[in-house]
Enzyme design. Structure first.
Site, mmCIF file in Angstrom:
data_model
loop_
_atom_site.group_PDB
_atom_site.id
_atom_site.type_symbol
_atom_site.label_atom_id
_atom_site.label_comp_id
_atom_site.label_asym_id
_atom_site.label_seq_id
_atom_site.Cartn_x
_atom_site.Cartn_y
_atom_site.Cartn_z
ATOM 1 N N HIS A 374 0.633 -1.298 -0.114
ATOM 2 C CA HIS A 374 0.066 0.078 -0.169
ATOM 3 C C HIS A 374 0.681 1.173 -0.229
ATOM 4 C CE1 HIS A 374 -3.934 -1.969 0.912
ATOM 5 N NE2 HIS A 374 -3.271 -2.803 1.591
ATOM 6 N N LYS A 567 -8.589 13.401 6.455
ATOM 7 C CA LYS A 567 -7.757 12.307 6.200
ATOM 8 C C LYS A 567 -6.663 12.153 7.446
ATOM 9 C CE LYS A 567 -6.526 13.796 1.640
ATOM 10 N NZ LYS A 567 -6.498 12.672 0.603
ATOM 11 N N ARG A 568 -6.067 11.248 7.488
ATOM 12 C CA ARG A 568 -5.001 11.257 8.330
ATOM 13 C C ARG A 568 -4.007 12.411 8.321
ATOM 14 N NH1 ARG A 568 -4.605 6.986 12.415
ATOM 15 N NH2 ARG A 568 -2.771 8.010 12.909
ATOM 16 N N LYS A 573 0.919 13.944 3.133
ATOM 17 C CA LYS A 573 -0.375 14.217 2.780
ATOM 18 C C LYS A 573 -0.511 15.677 2.445
ATOM 19 C CE LYS A 573 -2.695 10.173 4.475
ATOM 20 N NZ LYS A 573 -3.252 9.442 3.423
ATOM 21 N N THR A 678 -8.239 6.972 -1.442
ATOM 22 C CA THR A 678 -9.501 6.391 -1.791
ATOM 23 C C THR A 678 -10.790 7.379 -1.296
ATOM 24 O OG1 THR A 678 -9.555 5.286 0.589
ATOM 25 C CG2 THR A 678 -9.347 3.906 -1.600
ATOM 26 N N LYS A 682 -14.546 8.793 -3.180
ATOM 27 C CA LYS A 682 -15.579 9.151 -2.660
ATOM 28 C C LYS A 682 -16.324 10.448 -2.757
ATOM 29 C CE LYS A 682 -14.078 5.918 0.803
ATOM 30 N NZ LYS A 682 -13.495 5.730 2.205
HETATM 31 C C1 GLG Z 1 -2.670 3.062 2.425
HETATM 32 C C2 GLG Z 1 -2.137 4.248 1.660
HETATM 33 C C3 GLG Z 1 -3.512 4.670 0.735
HETATM 34 C C4 GLG Z 1 -4.235 3.856 0.113
HETATM 35 C C5 GLG Z 1 -4.795 2.863 1.223
HETATM 36 C C6 GLG Z 1 -5.469 1.689 0.633
HETATM 37 O O1 GLG Z 1 -1.345 5.276 2.288
HETATM 38 O O2 GLG Z 1 -2.863 5.646 -0.311
HETATM 39 O O3 GLG Z 1 -5.374 4.334 -0.529
HETATM 40 O O4 GLG Z 1 -3.467 2.476 2.064
HETATM 41 O O5 GLG Z 1 -4.838 1.162 -0.334
HETATM 42 N N1 GLG Z 1 -1.911 3.336 4.628
HETATM 43 C C7 GLG Z 1 -3.085 3.702 3.869
HETATM 44 O O6 GLG Z 1 -4.121 3.936 4.105
#
Ligand code: GLG
Length: 831
Positions: A374, A567-568, A573, A678, A682
């Protein structure tokens, strides 16, 4: 013990079969029954909490019947099963989702009404199931919804944390963490006290021999902790399929107490043992995209993986098939490297316990597993000290060393005399201390490795996992771009928009085939349709404005442009870029004459998100946002032109309210750092436009919806390395507008002048790793363009409609179908 009912008595069972409620009257009856018996209350003391509980229990009864049937069907057909191993499942609320998925919401609404309650209030009583940090955990939850909706025989496996992600409070502008104790009353889980697994830690390995004189390893000694299963039914949409999410909870293996100690008067230490065992599943680690290497975390991972594999193998053995058929019957997906020990554990089961030859076992293992990565962020890549693995899992360490040996031998054979390559790809990093590289172990132990968006998967193959592409070939590496479930993120979160769409294109079929959304594009010029489209967005903004009023006692104008970043909180970010931009906007407005100001577009800048408790910089960002808000929001020169809002405790249920209310949302990570994202999907699905960098899934969103419908800015991923190099070794000049922002902060405009030095220094003095300065002007220009375009509401609505129409690709259904075809080789089970 034979538990089944003998043939002659079965008729009585069939005759008395419980069906669950079928209509409004029966629903009401069930609710009243649960209030009066299960909850032991009455109409004289039934508050909303009790009504929520009873409603959930009535719904749950229905779910459970389908869940049982689904399990029987899947066992009977004995087709290939999918197991999704994830340390996080960020499920959010269950009641609304269950009602919508089984099609019982309108019955429940009317029934509750007659009983004296409003369904929205009842839904609002539920505590989020927050067993995850962010995108990774929410993705797992969307996947469960899609797996069930598409009728795949699939189980999720996770941990039943007593404390999920902490609750965030903002006190004097700072984040304060409060424990989230969510299990007081949870009607959505079923304890299975009969499904337990003993899990071993520590001890030593003794070499022995079997009957044939073959050496086998015996793992002995150490401590035993018991895993108890808790099952959570997960209903599909518009299908009877109800799959299972099994979460493991830890407890002392000896039962409640060590009776020996208890009887000898050592009560305290007997309780201490019990508590130590329970600690394993006590708390979710609150880090997103960060590996901290804590011993308890490794214990969690093995505990969960070992219990799950025991369960999976037990189920397989019931079928009496040959071991070689294991990968035909079972696909296991590793959600990130967190469950990578499963690879080693399955090899151990097959070799040490079932007596298979190493090579036969390893073939089964590698054909069974798939691994999803991820992130490319180095600080998120898991590594465990060899000494720690040795202490907790001595046999597993031996297996890891053997896996590595055979792997390196195969590399050596293919690429002779390349010592450098060998040390680069070794599963054991020869550092001080030596470390096990979990991502490499996951790659070697799986047949497919995937990233979560095109750019991300490309970067994996060209940078992080480059050598492995050379070794295994490019076929082993693939991409599955993330998706989201349209059931929760459109139908549930934005019911009016879902109805409007359904009314135009002949029903709710798009919720099962999201590409059908493209049919709304033909109505883009339909006046009435456009009007209602705009009204729905406005109503959603009014709802959010009311929420802001009730929680922060601030008035925001629902006609202003709502600009959202939720978001976090993470430096990559770049919420700092957003707030620096807001400060720049404030300074610009302040410098204007009152006449000039009147011409400006009013904006509400909305932020939300948690910082990991140990992430100091992220907490500084939260503090800066709140400090700016405190000044800007009460500045009479500014009024409605700018409001800066930080929403406390962002979570799934709040996302369901916030996302439909956004005009513009921000997905502005430094190019090449976000795996996919993601929430970007949304927001667009709910008719909001986005400002973003060429990163993660933003790129594919642009391709789908058209570049005229998205506001892209900033440097490209391929230029990042050079820019960083130039910052460190060349002269690094800071953007002049950003410099003015820094000067304002450091002159005390937003409170204590020196409070935010670290945020400024990171950009100005420490190489600006995240390229905030490099992207600043482009960001500001793009925001100004957004102001201009927003004033042309007709054009804006057109962009909004066209974007939604073209979002079909981003359903998690598409995503699951890709996994099933390319990675799992599994098919849905007809119902
Ligand atoms: C990770 C990534 C995100 C991703 C999510 C799901 O940082 O960019 O969309 O997984 O694949 N730790 C996360 O949230």
């Amino acid at each position: 013990v034979e538990a089944s009912i003998p043939e002659p008595q079965r008729e009585a069972w069939t005759r008395n079969k419980f069906q669950g409620f079928q209509n409004k009257d029966e629903f009401e009856k069930e609710v009243v029954r649960h209030v009066e018996t299960t909850l032991a209350r009455s109409m004289f003391n039934c508050d909303e909490t009790a009504a929520y509980s009873a409603t959930s229990l009535a719904l749950r009864d229905r779910l459970i019947l389908e869940w049982n049937k689904t399990q029987q069907r899947q066992t009977y057909r004995d087709s290939k099963r999918i197991y999704y191993l994830s340390l996080e499942f960020l499920m959010g609320r269950a009641l609304d989702n269950a009602m919508l998925n089984i099609g019982a919401k309108s019955v429940a609404k009317d029934g509750l009404n007659e009983l004296g309650f409003r369904i929205e209030d009842i839904i609002g009583q539920e505590h989020d199931a927050a067993l995850g940090n962010g995108g990774l955990g929410r993705l797992a939850a969307c996947f469960l919804d899609s797996l069930a909706s598409l009728n795949f025989p699939a189980w999720g496996y996770g941990l039943r944390y007593r404390y999920g992600i902490f609750k965030q409070e903002i006190i004097d502008g700072y984040q304060v963490e409060v424990p989230d104790y969510w299990l007081d009353f949870n009607p959505w889980e079923f304890p299975r006290h009969d499904v337990t697994v003993d899990i071993q830690f520590g001890g030593y390995v003794r070499k022995g021999q079997d009957e044939n004189g073959k050496t086998i390893a015996h793992w002995e000694g150490g401590e035993i902790v018991q895993a108890v299963a808790y099952d959570v039914p997960t209903p599909g949409y518009d299908t009877p399929t109800t799959n299972n999410l099994r979460l493991w909870s830890s407890k002392a293996a000896s039962g409640e107490f060590d009776f020996q100690k208890f009887n000898s008067g050592d009560y305290e230490s007997s309780v201490a043992d019990q508590q130590r065992a329970e600690t394993i599943s006590a708390v979710l680690y609150p880090n997103d995209n960060l590996d901290r290497g804590k011993e308890l975390r490794l214990k969690q991972q093995y505990f969960w993986v070992a219990a799950s594999l025991y369960d999976i193998v037990r189920r397989f053995k019931k079928s009496k098939r040959a071991w070689s058929e294991f990968p035909d019957q079972i696909a296991i997906q590793l959600n990130d490297t967190h469950p990578t020990l499963a690879v080693v554990e399955l090899q151990r089961i097959l070799v040490d316990i079932e007596g298979l030859d190493w090579d036969d076992a390893w073939k089964i293992v590698t054909t069974t597993f798939g691994y999803t990565n991820h992130t490319v962020l180095p600080e998120a890549l898991e590594k465990w000290p060899v000494t720690l693995v040795q202490k907790l899992l001595p046999r597993h360490l031996q297996i890891i060393y053997d896996v590595n040996l055979f792997f390196l031998q195969s590399v050596e054979k293919k690429f002779p005399n390349d010592r450098d390559l060998l040390s680069r790809v070794s599963i054991i990093e020869e550092s001080q201390p030596k470390m096990v590289r979990m991502a490499y172990l996951a790659i070697v132990g799986s047949h497919k490795v995937n990233g979560v968006a095109e750019l991300h998967s490309d970067l994996l193959q060209t940078t992080l996992f480059k050598d492995f592409v050379t070794i295994f070939g490019a076929d082993k590496f693939t991409n599955v771009t993330n998706g989201v479930t349209p059931r929760r993120w459109l139908h549930q979160a934005n019911p009016r928009l879902s109805e409007l769409i359904a009314s135009k294109i002949g029903g709710h079929g798009f919720l099962k085939d999201l590409t059908a959304l493209n049919k709304i594009e033909q109505f883009v010029d339909d006046k009435a349709f456009r009007k209602e489209w705009a009204e729905i967005k406005y109503a959603n903004k009014v709802r959010l404005a009311k929420y802001i009023k009730s929680t922060l006692d601030l008035n925001v104008n629902p006609s202003a442009l709502f600009d959202v970043q939720v978001k976090r909180i993470h430096e990559y970010k770049r919420q700092q870029l957003n707030i620096f931009g807001a400060i720049h906007r404030y300074l610009t407005l302040k410098a204007m004459s009152p006449e000039e100001r009147k011409k400006q577009q009013p904006r509400v800048s909305i932020y939300g998100g948690k910082a990991a408790p140990g992430y100091w910089m992220a907490k500084q960002i939260i503090h800066l946002i709140n400090s700016v808000g405190a000044v800007v929001n009460k500045d009479p020169d500014i009024g409605d032109l700018l409001k800066v809002i930080f929403l406390e405790d962002y979570n799934v249920s709040k996302a369901e309210m916030i996302i439909p209310a956004s005009d513009i949302s921000e997905h502005i990570s430094t190019a090449g750092t976000e795996g996919s994202g993601t929430s970007n999907m949304k927001f667009v699905l709910n008719g909001g436009l986005i400002i973003g960098t060429c990163d993660g899934a933003n790129i594919e969103i642009t391709r789908e919806i058209g570049q005229e419908n998205i506001f892209l800015f900033g440097n490209l991923s391929e230029d990042v390395e050079d820019l960083r190099h130039a910052h460190t070794y060349g002269t690094h000049t800071i953007d002049p507008n950003l410099t003015k922002v820094f000067e304002a902060i450091q002159s005390g405009t937003f409170g204590e002048a020196n409070d935010f030095n670290a945020l400024i220094s990171a950009v100005r003095d420490h190489g600006d790793y995240y390229l905030v300065s490099d992207d600043f002007q482009s960001y500001i220009d793009t925001q100004n363009m957004i102001d201009t375009e927003y004033r042309n509401q007709e054009e804006w609505v057109t962009k909004s409609i066209r974007s939604v129409a073209r979002m079909g690709f981003f359903s998690s259904d598409r995503c699951i179908n890709e996994y099933a075809e390319v990675i799992w080789n599994a098919e849905p089970l007809a119902v």
